[in-house]
Scaffold this motif. Sequence first.
Motif, PDB file in Angstrom:
ATOM      1  N   LEU A  70      22.711  46.058  13.518  1.00  0.00           N
ATOM      2  CA  LEU A  70      22.125  47.337  13.115  1.00  0.00           C
ATOM      3  C   LEU A  70      23.156  48.467  13.002  1.00  0.00           C
ATOM      4  CD1 LEU A  70      19.442  48.679  12.336  1.00  0.00           C
ATOM      5  CD2 LEU A  70      19.163  49.281  14.747  1.00  0.00           C
ATOM      6  N   HIS A  71      24.143  48.478  13.851  1.00  0.00           N
ATOM      7  CA  HIS A  71      25.133  49.553  13.820  1.00  0.00           C
ATOM      8  C   HIS A  71      26.103  49.426  12.641  1.00  0.00           C
ATOM      9  CE1 HIS A  71      26.434  46.364  16.551  1.00  0.00           C
ATOM     10  NE2 HIS A  71      27.670  46.624  16.186  1.00  0.00           N
ATOM     11  N   HIS A  72      26.032  48.320  11.905  1.00  0.00           N
ATOM     12  CA  HIS A  72      26.844  48.125  10.698  1.00  0.00           C
ATOM     13  C   HIS A  72      26.059  48.438   9.421  1.00  0.00           C
ATOM     14  CE1 HIS A  72      30.051  46.280  13.000  1.00  0.00           C
ATOM     15  NE2 HIS A  72      29.173  45.461  13.541  1.00  0.00           N
ATOM     16  N   VAL A  80      22.664  46.340  20.232  1.00  0.00           N
ATOM     17  CA  VAL A  80      23.567  47.320  19.620  1.00  0.00           C
ATOM     18  C   VAL A  80      24.433  47.949  20.704  1.00  0.00           C
ATOM     19  CG1 VAL A  80      21.975  47.878  17.728  1.00  0.00           C
ATOM     20  CG2 VAL A  80      21.913  49.221  19.826  1.00  0.00           C
ATOM     21  N   PRO A  81      25.583  48.533  20.330  1.00  0.00           N
ATOM     22  CA  PRO A  81      26.363  49.284  21.325  1.00  0.00           C
ATOM     23  C   PRO A  81      25.553  50.472  21.851  1.00  0.00           C
ATOM     24  CG  PRO A  81      27.691  48.858  19.368  1.00  0.00           C
ATOM     25  CD  PRO A  81      26.278  48.461  19.041  1.00  0.00           C
ATOM     26  N   ILE A 105      33.605  54.697  19.146  1.00  0.00           N
ATOM     27  CA  ILE A 105      33.613  55.925  18.344  1.00  0.00           C
ATOM     28  C   ILE A 105      34.603  55.801  17.187  1.00  0.00           C
ATOM     29  CG2 ILE A 105      34.197  58.391  18.366  1.00  0.00           C
ATOM     30  CD1 ILE A 105      33.113  58.439  21.244  1.00  0.00           C
ATOM     31  N   THR A 106      35.709  55.134  17.424  1.00  0.00           N
ATOM     32  CA  THR A 106      36.775  55.048  16.414  1.00  0.00           C
ATOM     33  C   THR A 106      36.783  53.732  15.653  1.00  0.00           C
ATOM     34  OG1 THR A 106      38.340  54.225  18.075  1.00  0.00           O
ATOM     35  CG2 THR A 106      38.235  56.612  17.718  1.00  0.00           C
ATOM     36  N   TYR A 107      35.991  52.755  16.075  1.00  0.00           N
ATOM     37  CA  TYR A 107      35.976  51.458  15.424  1.00  0.00           C
ATOM     38  C   TYR A 107      35.356  51.610  14.035  1.00  0.00           C
ATOM     39  CZ  TYR A 107      35.301  46.419  14.894  1.00  0.00           C
ATOM     40  OH  TYR A 107      35.344  45.127  14.448  1.00  0.00           O
ATOM     41  N   GLY A 108      36.116  51.319  13.001  1.00  0.00           N
ATOM     42  CA  GLY A 108      35.742  51.640  11.630  1.00  0.00           C
ATOM     43  C   GLY A 108      34.547  50.927  11.057  1.00  0.00           C
ATOM     44  N   VAL A 123      28.907  52.134  11.631  1.00  0.00           N
ATOM     45  CA  VAL A 123      28.486  53.302  10.851  1.00  0.00           C
ATOM     46  C   VAL A 123      27.338  54.057  11.512  1.00  0.00           C
ATOM     47  CG1 VAL A 123      29.320  52.407   8.657  1.00  0.00           C
ATOM     48  CG2 VAL A 123      26.983  51.891   9.367  1.00  0.00           C
ATOM     49  N   ASN A 124      26.728  53.485  12.534  1.00  0.00           N
ATOM     50  CA  ASN A 124      25.637  54.128  13.266  1.00  0.00           C
ATOM     51  C   ASN A 124      25.851  53.942  14.755  1.00  0.00           C
ATOM     52  OD1 ASN A 124      23.738  54.855  11.045  1.00  0.00           O
ATOM     53  ND2 ASN A 124      23.900  52.675  10.676  1.00  0.00           N
TER      54      ASN A 124
END
Length: 175
Positions: A72-74, A99-100, A112-115, A118-119
Amino acid sequence: TSIKKYKETNSDLEKYIDIGAGVSTERYLQKISELFESVIVIEPNKDANAKYHSIDQLPDGCGDIIVAYDVLHHITKPHDFLCKCANALTDKGFLILEVPNLYCYTQNPFFITYGEIVNHFSPRSLCNLAAMAGLNLIELSSLKASRCERLFAVFSKVIGKGNVVVEPKPDNLEI
């Protein structure tokens, strides 16, 4: 074990869908196939041995249990994705997500910085987004997640079955 728990709770759950299972899933799918009559894998990676490469290919009401671990965070449009998951669920079905956990970012700011992410989700934002998609929270835990910085959540599309209330944290971590 959580998948097995929900299967044991209702033996009528026979149609299992895994979204984002990856390319090396033979052992995992073999274990799942022992529990369910039908197993569908959705994997966007064309190298994967999957019949489906998008949730858009699924008909309504085709899954009793849908799992999406670390997916989901992708997704660029998570509300749309959750709506499609809700549509793909049978009336007795469950959606299981991992999810994280945004609340863990203060301990490990890697996410936070992992490219590829996206969510970002807190328990509250995940549950609110799922509710807007017609999903009802059944279970929420960080202890049942595969890693300590994750949230494990189970949703149902049947309204009124949930018993978990997610209160906002008193700090300003969640925006």
